[in-house]
Design an enzyme around this catalytic site. Structure first.
Site, PDB file in Angstrom:
ATOM      1  N   ASP A 368      36.922  40.508  38.829  1.00 51.33           N
ATOM      2  CA  ASP A 368      38.122  39.682  39.030  1.00 51.33           C
ATOM      3  C   ASP A 368      39.331  40.567  39.318  1.00 51.33           C
ATOM      4  O   ASP A 368      39.206  41.751  39.661  1.00 51.33           O
ATOM      5  CB  ASP A 368      38.322  38.765  37.805  1.00 51.33           C
ATOM      6  CG  ASP A 368      38.964  37.439  38.157  1.00 51.33           C
ATOM      7  OD1 ASP A 368      40.195  37.425  38.334  1.00 51.33           O
ATOM      8  OD2 ASP A 368      38.254  36.426  38.285  1.00 51.33           O
ATOM      9  N   ASP A 369      40.495  40.017  39.137  1.00 52.31           N
ATOM     10  CA  ASP A 369      41.778  40.662  39.423  1.00 52.31           C
ATOM     11  C   ASP A 369      41.882  42.034  38.750  1.00 52.31           C
ATOM     12  O   ASP A 369      41.455  42.207  37.609  1.00 52.31           O
ATOM     13  CB  ASP A 369      42.872  39.726  38.877  1.00 52.31           C
ATOM     14  CG  ASP A 369      44.250  40.087  39.354  1.00 52.31           C
ATOM     15  OD1 ASP A 369      44.389  41.093  40.054  1.00 52.31           O
ATOM     16  OD2 ASP A 369      45.186  39.336  39.026  1.00 52.31           O
ATOM     17  N   ARG A 445      55.066  34.282  38.915  1.00 54.56           N
ATOM     18  CA  ARG A 445      54.103  35.308  38.513  1.00 54.56           C
ATOM     19  C   ARG A 445      54.412  36.629  39.242  1.00 54.56           C
ATOM     20  O   ARG A 445      53.511  37.320  39.725  1.00 54.56           O
ATOM     21  CB  ARG A 445      52.670  34.866  38.813  1.00 54.56           C
ATOM     22  CG  ARG A 445      51.654  35.471  37.845  1.00 54.56           C
ATOM     23  CD  ARG A 445      50.219  35.296  38.310  1.00 54.56           C
ATOM     24  NE  ARG A 445      49.281  35.614  37.248  1.00 54.56           N
ATOM     25  CZ  ARG A 445      48.040  36.010  37.445  1.00 54.56           C
ATOM     26  NH1 ARG A 445      47.556  36.133  38.647  1.00 54.56           N
ATOM     27  NH2 ARG A 445      47.250  36.268  36.430  1.00 54.56           N
ATOM     28  N   LYS A 478      35.799  35.212  45.322  1.00 53.14           N
ATOM     29  CA  LYS A 478      36.640  34.208  44.658  1.00 53.14           C
ATOM     30  C   LYS A 478      38.017  34.344  45.298  1.00 53.14           C
ATOM     31  O   LYS A 478      38.685  35.365  45.137  1.00 53.14           O
ATOM     32  CB  LYS A 478      36.688  34.505  43.158  1.00 53.14           C
ATOM     33  CG  LYS A 478      37.630  33.611  42.362  1.00 53.14           C
ATOM     34  CD  LYS A 478      37.498  33.939  40.878  1.00 53.14           C
ATOM     35  CE  LYS A 478      38.531  33.235  40.023  1.00 53.14           C
ATOM     36  NZ  LYS A 478      38.484  33.683  38.620  1.00 53.14           N
ATOM     37  N   TRP A 479      38.421  33.337  46.054  1.00 54.47           N
ATOM     38  CA  TRP A 479      39.684  33.357  46.827  1.00 54.47           C
ATOM     39  C   TRP A 479      40.721  32.583  46.025  1.00 54.47           C
ATOM     40  O   TRP A 479      40.657  31.370  45.926  1.00 54.47           O
ATOM     41  CB  TRP A 479      39.440  32.718  48.188  1.00 54.47           C
ATOM     42  CG  TRP A 479      40.620  32.655  49.102  1.00 54.47           C
ATOM     43  CD1 TRP A 479      41.819  32.050  48.870  1.00 54.47           C
ATOM     44  CD2 TRP A 479      40.709  33.193  50.432  1.00 54.47           C
ATOM     45  NE1 TRP A 479      42.643  32.182  49.951  1.00 54.47           N
ATOM     46  CE2 TRP A 479      41.989  32.873  50.926  1.00 54.47           C
ATOM     47  CE3 TRP A 479      39.829  33.906  51.256  1.00 54.47           C
ATOM     48  CZ2 TRP A 479      42.403  33.238  52.211  1.00 54.47           C
ATOM     49  CZ3 TRP A 479      40.250  34.258  52.528  1.00 54.47           C
ATOM     50  CH2 TRP A 479      41.515  33.936  52.993  1.00 54.47           C
ATOM     51  N   ASP A 480      41.669  33.324  45.483  1.00 54.85           N
ATOM     52  CA  ASP A 480      42.630  32.730  44.545  1.00 54.85           C
ATOM     53  C   ASP A 480      43.982  32.499  45.218  1.00 54.85           C
ATOM     54  O   ASP A 480      44.283  33.076  46.272  1.00 54.85           O
ATOM     55  CB  ASP A 480      42.786  33.694  43.359  1.00 54.85           C
ATOM     56  CG  ASP A 480      43.174  32.988  42.074  1.00 54.85           C
ATOM     57  OD1 ASP A 480      43.619  31.838  42.131  1.00 54.85           O
ATOM     58  OD2 ASP A 480      43.046  33.612  40.999  1.00 54.85           O
ATOM     59  N   MET A 481      44.827  31.686  44.600  1.00 53.20           N
ATOM     60  CA  MET A 481      46.178  31.397  45.104  1.00 53.20           C
ATOM     61  C   MET A 481      46.988  30.982  43.896  1.00 53.20           C
ATOM     62  O   MET A 481      46.825  29.879  43.399  1.00 53.20           O
ATOM     63  CB  MET A 481      46.063  30.253  46.113  1.00 53.20           C
ATOM     64  CG  MET A 481      47.239  30.042  47.021  1.00 53.20           C
ATOM     65  SD  MET A 481      48.606  29.175  46.251  1.00 53.20           S
ATOM     66  CE  MET A 481      49.523  28.647  47.657  1.00 53.20           C
ATOM     67  N   CYS A 528      39.929  28.931  44.558  1.00 52.74           N
ATOM     68  CA  CYS A 528      40.545  28.876  43.231  1.00 52.74           C
ATOM     69  C   CYS A 528      42.040  28.896  43.462  1.00 52.74           C
ATOM     70  O   CYS A 528      42.505  29.452  44.453  1.00 52.74           O
ATOM     71  CB  CYS A 528      40.102  30.135  42.468  1.00 52.74           C
ATOM     72  SG  CYS A 528      40.978  30.447  40.924  1.00 52.74           S
ATOM     73  N   ASP A 550      41.480  26.981  34.710  1.00 51.99           N
ATOM     74  CA  ASP A 550      41.476  28.178  33.855  1.00 51.99           C
ATOM     75  C   ASP A 550      41.143  27.812  32.422  1.00 51.99           C
ATOM     76  O   ASP A 550      40.940  28.690  31.581  1.00 51.99           O
ATOM     77  CB  ASP A 550      42.844  28.862  33.895  1.00 51.99           C
ATOM     78  CG  ASP A 550      43.001  29.715  35.139  1.00 51.99           C
ATOM     79  OD1 ASP A 550      41.978  30.035  35.771  1.00 51.99           O
ATOM     80  OD2 ASP A 550      44.145  30.064  35.474  1.00 51.99           O
TER      81      ASP A 550
HETATM   82  C1  GLA Z   1      43.992  32.887  38.271  1.00 52.09           C
HETATM   83  C2  GLA Z   1      42.557  32.424  38.205  1.00 52.09           C
HETATM   84  C3  GLA Z   1      41.850  33.142  37.100  1.00 52.09           C
HETATM   85  C4  GLA Z   1      41.929  34.642  37.313  1.00 52.09           C
HETATM   86  C5  GLA Z   1      43.376  35.066  37.440  1.00 52.09           C
HETATM   87  C6  GLA Z   1      43.497  36.521  37.835  1.00 52.09           C
HETATM   88  O1  GLA Z   1      44.717  32.454  37.184  1.00 52.09           O
HETATM   89  O2  GLA Z   1      42.486  31.046  38.036  1.00 52.09           O
HETATM   90  O3  GLA Z   1      40.514  32.734  37.018  1.00 52.09           O
HETATM   91  O4  GLA Z   1      41.219  34.991  38.470  1.00 52.09           O
HETATM   92  O5  GLA Z   1      44.062  34.299  38.406  1.00 52.09           O
HETATM   93  O6  GLA Z   1      44.814  36.927  37.962  1.00 52.09           O
END
Ligand code: GLA
Length: 732
Positions: A368-369, A445, A478-481, A528, A550
């Site tokens: 993840d991040d 953020r 996992k493509w987040d925003m 995501c 989350d």
């Molecule tokens: C979002 C996602 C989480 C995680 C964090 C990482 O909040 O929903 O699952 O990946 O970012 O910063």
């Protein structure tokens, strides 16, 4: 499936399965909504348009044309010419005058379904029942030189109606679209309820039901994404409608940006439903020769309550929206390191997790991040997508290689649409962030949103993601925003076109995911957005699964997953078992319950497996095995809601039944334990009443009818948050 024009009645009739949708043309030019509902099979229904009643039609009573416009059930309502209800279309001409009236010109009935260029939409699929038909109604405002093509599509194997509109400037002057919604549904329904989905971060898509009342009620987003707070969906439920009975009309928007979904009960007690791009902050400049396509709206009618609506939507999305090759494939059980380590990890820590996970049958590690240059907290570095080789010694190829040696796949997190003020990207290109010149951009953020209306930004973002994926055999993204939009301005679009930014951003996002899924067709993409802030049918077109929330607490997930599964197939809902106390609510729930709840979705783990006691590790082994066994059922079966904890405050229960009714799985969560009570009788649904079923855990046999009309007894369980998963197999 049939679309026909009934010349004698001047009606268009669309029919599929048990559903019928009828459109009429009055005075040769006004396109009106005649009927939507259960198939009647009798085309003599034009009288629903009430053209024989005052105020009559304009050809008979020209002096009261305004009263006609304000009462007529328009198929595509326009602004400023007498219809005072909220409308779909509002156009300003070059002189600044607003007003639009569309007159019918002609129709075409097409085999198949045209694509909506640059946007996700349902499509015909090869194979039995996958074909479709489309009705196109061409209308025109001669004064503006504006042509509108109203499209209605149906599929042979679905009772849904898909709508979209194309607006073409065939005049000589520029036109400004101030509202360009997709669909209007004018109906006779005074009483009933409005159902929407709403919530917040970590409380996404809770069901909200309220009575219809005179006036306007709406849900919307102008956050730049569909959002945690409201969902691009609404349903009206007739009086007395519930889970399995009564009439439901639903609209769902295949779009990932700003939307409005509105119900208006007017002075005559008729109901207008509207859905489309939110007009707030929207204005589209349509030059002569240009066209604008609205995103698609899916309409569903059910005469058997919410349950049938859910089945129509699940089958439609599986059959005609999700394109991924993973649609019918079992997804790997994954372990994600976010809640396990947050930003504090390195190659060795990830490999420790992977080693333990692989021993227990987990099939993929998702990093993840925190893996890229300078990203030690959530305060910086978004945009600089270079692997941090201090954390990941040997780089990505080494880590992925080691994970693969364990027999596991590898996945990676990105947040491609963002830039941190503290990043090399922002220092080099401050103008690439969405902003209003002269104003300090609002942080959220500690990040800004990239201006995806700018082609060079889209190219940069694409190459940044693709080059990482080309550097190592990554099989999942996992493509987040993680933030919503503010100070929505683009230094690229320039004066006069700022109202296009929200929609152009979404088009940029779609083009990115289109390119990604073309270059990496085998990639398993999960969308995501700060949990589930962009869980919508638009994203489902690109990714077969979306991270639900989350909030991974098993009890909180009951309402979140109930609302999500109301519309989306279970295979689309990302759901993980996490550690306790839960990181969001601090609740402690049994490991087994966490597994039972997460198994209702695309299953995985989100915890430090190396820190678990041996007993829980063994439970993981068993859960993975169970998931493998149950997956075909979960992926392809029919989902039934039996009881809702959000409604009864006692217990929750859902069921999945194989399409051929050969097996069923019941998941039951007791939630709080109660003193001095006996077992609870649960009635199953969707079985073959004549077939013989056997309960897997105790061998007991029942006729389908006994399980459905009588029920099965769920024993009282010890302790709070206890749960059971019971399988019934057809044996005769
Ligand atoms: C979002 C996602 C989480 C995680 C964090 C990482 O909040 O929903 O699952 O990946 O970012 O910063």
């Amino acid at each position: 499936m049939k679309i026909e024009y009934l010349e004698s009645e001047k009606l268009f009739r669309l029919a599929s399965g048990d559903m019928e949708y009828v459109i009429g043309v009055v005075d040769g030019i006004y396109v009106g909504h005649v009927y939507y509902g259960k198939k009647m099979g009798d085309g003599r229904c034009g009288y629903f348009l009430r053209t024989g009643e005052a105020p009559f039609v304009p050809s008979v009573n020209w002096r009261e044309k305004c009263s006609f416009a304000d009462a007529f059930p328009w198929e595509y309502s326009t602004w400023g010419m007498g219809d005072y209800r909220d409308s779909c279309l509002n156009v300003r001409d070059p002189e600044g005058f607003r007003g639009c009236e569309l007159h019918y010109e002609g129709y075409r009935i097409l085999e198949g379904k045209p694509e909506i260029s640059g946007m996700p939409a349902t499509f015909c699929r090869d194979g039995e029942g996958g074909g479709g038909m489309t009705l196109e109604l061409t209308c025109r405002d001669k004064v503006l030189g504006l042509k509108a093509i109203l499209r209605y599509s149906i599929f042979a194997d679905s009772e849904a109606v898909m709508r979209s509109v194309e607006l073409v400037n065939e005049g000589h002057g520029v036109l400004y679209l101030e509202r360009a919604l997709t669909a209007c549904l004018d109906m006779d329904m005074e009483e009933g309820d409005l159902l929407t989905l709403g919530g917040s971060w970590s409380r996404e898509r809770h069901m909200v039901r309220r009575p219809l009342a005179m006036g306007k009620q709406l849900v919307s987003s102008f956050r730049g994404e569909s959002g945690h707070q409201d969902h691009p969906f609404l349903a009206v439920m007739g009086k007395g409608a519930g889970q399995d009975q009564g009439e439901v009309y639903a609209m769902h928007f295949v779009y990932s940006g700003n939307f409005v979904a509105e119900a208006e009960v007017n002075q005559f007690g008729s109901l207008r439903l509207l859905m489309g791009i939110n007009p707030e902050g929207f204005e589209w400049v349509l030059n002569p020769g240009e066209s604008f396509a609205t995103p698609e709206v899916v309409c569903v009618y059910s005469d058997e309550g919410l349950g049938k609506m859910t089945h129509i939507l699940h089958d439609l999305y599986r059959g005609h929206l999700i394109r991924s090759p993973y649609l019918h494939r079992r997804r790997p059980v994954l372990i994600n390191n976010w809640e396990a380590t947050y930003f504090d990890f390195n190659t060795e820590k990830l490999l420790e997790i992977a080693r333990e996970a692989s021993k227990r049958g987990i099939e993929m590690l998702v990093m993840d991040d925190g893996w890229f240059q300078g990203r030690h907290t959530d305060s910086g570095s978004l945009g600089d997508w270079n692997v941090d080789e201090n954390k990941l010694k040997g780089g990505l190829p080494y880590l992925v290689g080691e994970v693969q040696k364990l027999g596991m796949g590898f996945g990676i997190w990105f947040e491609p649409e963002m830039v941190s003020p503290d990043s090399d990207l922002y220092r080099a290109h401050p103008d690439w962030a969405i902003q209003i010149p002269g104003r300090e951009p609002v942080q959220s953020r500690a990040q800004y949103v990239l201006d995806l209306s700018r082609p060079e930004v889209v190219d940069y973002v694409y190459e940044a993601v693709a080059s990482v994926l080309r550097s190592a055999p990554v099989s999942y993204v996992k493509w987040d925003m993680n933030r919503q939009m503010t100070d929505v301005g683009s230094t690229y679009l320039g004066k006069g076109r700022q109202g296009e930014l929200f929609h152009r951003y979404v088009l940029g996002l779609y083009s990115l995911q289109e390119r990604l899924t073309r270059e990496f067709p085998e990639l398993l993409l999960e969308n995501c957005a700060s949990g589930g802030a962009r869980f919508d049918p638009g994203m489902l077109y690109y990714s077969p699964q979306v991270w639900c929330s989350d909030n991974t607490d098993a009890i909180e997930r009951l309402a979140i997953q109930e609302g999500t599964a109301l519309l989306y197939p279970l295979s689309a809902m990302g759901a993980h078992v996490s550690a306790c106390p839960n990181h969001v609510v601090g609740r402690i729930t049994p490991f087994a319950t966490r597994g039972h709840v997460a198994m209702a979705g695309a299953f995985g783990y989100e915890l430090d497996i190396t820190k678990l006691p041996e007993g829980e590790k063994r439970l993981i082994e068993r859960q993975v095995e169970t998931y493998h066994e149950l997956y075909p059922l979960m992926l392809e079966g029919d989902y039934y809601r039996i009881a809702s904890w959000a409604e009864n405050h006692k217990y929750d229960c859902w069921q999945v039944v194989a399409k051929d009714k050969s097996e069923a799985l019941v998941t039951y969560v007791q939630v709080l334990a109660e003193p001095n009570c006996h077992s609870r009788k649960i009635r199953l649904k969707g079985l073959d009443p004549e077939a013989e079923y056997q309960q897997e855990d105790n061998g007991q046999r029942y006729k389908g009818a006994l399980l459905m009309y009588g029920g099965v007894l769920m024993p009282r369980m010890e302790g709070d948050f206890a749960s059971a998963m019971i399988r019934f197999i057809q044996i005769g």
